[in-house]
Design a protein around this motif. Sequence first.
Motif, PDB file in Angstrom:
ATOM      1  N   PRO A   1     -36.536  24.048  33.795  1.00 30.02           N
ATOM      2  CA  PRO A   1     -37.461  23.192  33.029  1.00 30.02           C
ATOM      3  C   PRO A   1     -36.921  21.801  32.757  1.00 30.02           C
ATOM      4  O   PRO A   1     -37.702  20.864  32.577  1.00 30.02           O
ATOM      5  CB  PRO A   1     -37.659  23.977  31.720  1.00 30.02           C
ATOM      6  CG  PRO A   1     -37.348  25.390  32.072  1.00 30.02           C
ATOM      7  CD  PRO A   1     -36.276  25.317  33.107  1.00 30.02           C
ATOM      8  N   PHE A   2     -35.610  21.661  32.721  1.00 31.78           N
ATOM      9  CA  PHE A   2     -35.012  20.349  32.482  1.00 31.78           C
ATOM     10  C   PHE A   2     -35.438  19.362  33.564  1.00 31.78           C
ATOM     11  O   PHE A   2     -35.829  18.234  33.277  1.00 31.78           O
ATOM     12  CB  PHE A   2     -33.490  20.490  32.439  1.00 31.78           C
ATOM     13  CG  PHE A   2     -32.758  19.197  32.249  1.00 31.78           C
ATOM     14  CD1 PHE A   2     -32.545  18.680  30.974  1.00 31.78           C
ATOM     15  CD2 PHE A   2     -32.278  18.479  33.328  1.00 31.78           C
ATOM     16  CE1 PHE A   2     -31.870  17.485  30.788  1.00 31.78           C
ATOM     17  CE2 PHE A   2     -31.602  17.286  33.153  1.00 31.78           C
ATOM     18  CZ  PHE A   2     -31.399  16.793  31.871  1.00 31.78           C
ATOM     19  N   PHE A   3     -35.385  19.801  34.820  1.00 27.37           N
ATOM     20  CA  PHE A   3     -35.748  18.904  35.921  1.00 27.37           C
ATOM     21  C   PHE A   3     -37.248  18.638  35.942  1.00 27.37           C
ATOM     22  O   PHE A   3     -37.688  17.527  36.275  1.00 27.37           O
ATOM     23  CB  PHE A   3     -35.297  19.513  37.252  1.00 27.37           C
ATOM     24  CG  PHE A   3     -33.809  19.645  37.369  1.00 27.37           C
ATOM     25  CD1 PHE A   3     -33.010  18.532  37.563  1.00 27.37           C
ATOM     26  CD2 PHE A   3     -33.196  20.880  37.279  1.00 27.37           C
ATOM     27  CE1 PHE A   3     -31.638  18.643  37.662  1.00 27.37           C
ATOM     28  CE2 PHE A   3     -31.829  21.007  37.379  1.00 27.37           C
ATOM     29  CZ  PHE A   3     -31.040  19.884  37.565  1.00 27.37           C
ATOM     30  N   TYR A   4     -38.051  19.631  35.593  1.00 27.20           N
ATOM     31  CA  TYR A   4     -39.496  19.422  35.529  1.00 27.20           C
ATOM     32  C   TYR A   4     -39.836  18.385  34.459  1.00 27.20           C
ATOM     33  O   TYR A   4     -40.633  17.474  34.687  1.00 27.20           O
ATOM     34  CB  TYR A   4     -40.201  20.742  35.202  1.00 27.20           C
ATOM     35  CG  TYR A   4     -40.436  21.636  36.395  1.00 27.20           C
ATOM     36  CD1 TYR A   4     -41.728  21.850  36.870  1.00 27.20           C
ATOM     37  CD2 TYR A   4     -39.389  22.273  37.039  1.00 27.20           C
ATOM     38  CE1 TYR A   4     -41.964  22.676  37.953  1.00 27.20           C
ATOM     39  CE2 TYR A   4     -39.611  23.099  38.116  1.00 27.20           C
ATOM     40  CZ  TYR A   4     -40.893  23.299  38.579  1.00 27.20           C
ATOM     41  OH  TYR A   4     -41.115  24.115  39.660  1.00 27.20           O
ATOM     42  N   ALA A   5     -39.253  18.538  33.278  1.00 27.45           N
ATOM     43  CA  ALA A   5     -39.563  17.632  32.170  1.00 27.45           C
ATOM     44  C   ALA A   5     -39.121  16.206  32.473  1.00 27.45           C
ATOM     45  O   ALA A   5     -39.841  15.241  32.169  1.00 27.45           O
ATOM     46  CB  ALA A   5     -38.910  18.133  30.888  1.00 27.45           C
ATOM     47  N   PHE A   6     -37.951  16.064  33.067  1.00 21.51           N
ATOM     48  CA  PHE A   6     -37.443  14.716  33.338  1.00 21.51           C
ATOM     49  C   PHE A   6     -38.176  14.051  34.493  1.00 21.51           C
ATOM     50  O   PHE A   6     -38.105  12.831  34.653  1.00 21.51           O
ATOM     51  CB  PHE A   6     -35.935  14.764  33.586  1.00 21.51           C
ATOM     52  CG  PHE A   6     -35.138  14.578  32.337  1.00 21.51           C
ATOM     53  CD1 PHE A   6     -34.372  13.448  32.138  1.00 21.51           C
ATOM     54  CD2 PHE A   6     -35.180  15.520  31.326  1.00 21.51           C
ATOM     55  CE1 PHE A   6     -33.653  13.263  30.968  1.00 21.51           C
ATOM     56  CE2 PHE A   6     -34.465  15.357  30.150  1.00 21.51           C
ATOM     57  CZ  PHE A   6     -33.700  14.215  29.974  1.00 21.51           C
ATOM     58  N   ARG A   7     -38.865  14.835  35.305  1.00 17.62           N
ATOM     59  CA  ARG A   7     -39.693  14.239  36.357  1.00 17.62           C
ATOM     60  C   ARG A   7     -40.779  13.355  35.731  1.00 17.62           C
ATOM     61  O   ARG A   7     -40.961  12.195  36.138  1.00 17.62           O
ATOM     62  CB  ARG A   7     -40.326  15.364  37.186  1.00 17.62           C
ATOM     63  CG  ARG A   7     -41.324  14.892  38.240  1.00 17.62           C
ATOM     64  CD  ARG A   7     -42.015  16.090  38.858  1.00 17.62           C
ATOM     65  NE  ARG A   7     -42.697  16.899  37.849  1.00 17.62           N
ATOM     66  CZ  ARG A   7     -43.208  18.115  38.088  1.00 17.62           C
ATOM     67  NH1 ARG A   7     -43.099  18.650  39.297  1.00 17.62           N
ATOM     68  NH2 ARG A   7     -43.821  18.772  37.124  1.00 17.62           N
ATOM     69  N   GLU A   8     -41.488  13.868  34.734  1.00 16.83           N
ATOM     70  CA  GLU A   8     -42.525  13.088  34.064  1.00 16.83           C
ATOM     71  C   GLU A   8     -41.929  12.027  33.151  1.00 16.83           C
ATOM     72  O   GLU A   8     -42.522  10.962  32.973  1.00 16.83           O
ATOM     73  CB  GLU A   8     -43.448  14.004  33.260  1.00 16.83           C
ATOM     74  CG  GLU A   8     -44.572  14.591  34.071  1.00 16.83           C
ATOM     75  CD  GLU A   8     -44.068  15.515  35.182  1.00 16.83           C
ATOM     76  OE1 GLU A   8     -44.238  15.173  36.363  1.00 16.83           O
ATOM     77  OE2 GLU A   8     -43.501  16.568  34.861  1.00 16.83           O
ATOM     78  N   ARG A   9     -40.790  12.321  32.564  1.00 20.58           N
ATOM     79  CA  ARG A   9     -40.152  11.313  31.709  1.00 20.58           C
ATOM     80  C   ARG A   9     -39.801  10.066  32.526  1.00 20.58           C
ATOM     81  O   ARG A   9     -39.979   8.936  32.050  1.00 20.58           O
ATOM     82  CB  ARG A   9     -38.907  11.887  31.049  1.00 20.58           C
ATOM     83  CG  ARG A   9     -38.103  10.847  30.278  1.00 20.58           C
ATOM     84  CD  ARG A   9     -36.970  11.480  29.492  1.00 20.58           C
ATOM     85  NE  ARG A   9     -35.968  10.494  29.128  1.00 20.58           N
ATOM     86  CZ  ARG A   9     -36.087   9.604  28.153  1.00 20.58           C
ATOM     87  NH1 ARG A   9     -37.190   9.578  27.440  1.00 20.58           N
ATOM     88  NH2 ARG A   9     -35.129   8.750  27.891  1.00 20.58           N
TER      89      ARG A   9
END
Length: 415
Positions: free
Chosen positions: A148-156
Amino acid sequence: MVRDPQKLHSPSVEAYDIADAPELKSEVMTLNVGPQHPSTHGVLRVVVDLSGEQILRLTPHIGYLHTGFEKNMEHRTYTQCITYTPRMDYLHSFSHDLAYALSVEKLVGAQVPPRAQAIRVMLNELSRIASHLVFLGTGLLDFGALTPFFYAFREREAVLDLFEWVSGQRFHHNYIRIGGLKEDLPPEFLGEVKKFIAQMPARIDEYEALFRESPIFYERARGVAVIPPEVAINLSLTGGSLRASGVNYDVRKAYPYAGYETYHFDVPVLTGGDIFDRMVIRLLEMRESVKIIRQAVERLEAIGPGPIRDPNPQISLPPRHLLETSMEAVIYHFKLVTEGFHPAPGEVYVPTESARGELGYYIVSDGGSMPYRVKVRAPSFVNLQSLPYACKGVQMADMVAVIASLDPVMGDVDR
């Protein structure tokens, strides 16, 4: 390290009575955790009294990041203070920019044009989403969930690209000004924002699918570090952490500012008061932020081009082209840059809703060009006092997750 149980004390919370458990007297251990960013979500030090793996008492120690922003602002003009405000909460920096500008504008009676108001709301909600994405990604990382860290930082990263486009900065944007904004939006900016908010609901669904139904996360988060509503209120908890305890309080609804009273959105409220609800409520808040951004974009398209600063030359710098033809404009420009404006003596406080809770600037004016006193009601600082209560009785392995669920930013604490 073994400590004398008689010396264990905490004036802020009711601790376990070790005298009633003689078998624990020789097993109480005091550990020092931090100050280091990876484990305590900032330069926070906590002293923990343990019985085995169970936390008997936790005492936060702050001040390792102290920068003296409030005192520095008392020695700068009102306009120069803008460079300090975003550095307190570097994850939702637009919230500090906006809260400070609103306070000074109330002090001087500035009138912000409708276009600037809508742009402020749009950028503030984009910044809220970016902050919640960091909360979600790093919070789940504390449970061992890496994906989830990589998913969240994609949109960030997409949000930070928008901020860089409009202000030239990915952090510390320095875009809001007293009376309005530094400059208008780039021509294609609203189109890119529309693309982002069109895909964001599906992205939030992805985050939810990744962790909300996970049995591991559920077992480790549900019913852990519960803060009842009456305790949350007594500890002055605000923001998502308060609403996760069942208290419906959002400054945007209770004390509207920047035109929020004209936007249609809901305030998510959950009742568990545990880590699980404090994580989930940020997902729900991101959905509401998308609604607000969509309305702000529609409003900006309807307004069209227009002023983005208060036209009062005693508050806002005159347009650059007037400096070539107007001596009055040159004088106003010179006075504002070198000395700043002089609000009438008085005091003001304007509360706002940041990603972490109620944020407000209390400013006292003595009639000079610099604030006489500046006091920031920073939500991270106030929310942190609920940490000893939330951690009482939890396992040592869950302590970092409890800290993450309160979403502190230490720049917001050590002002």
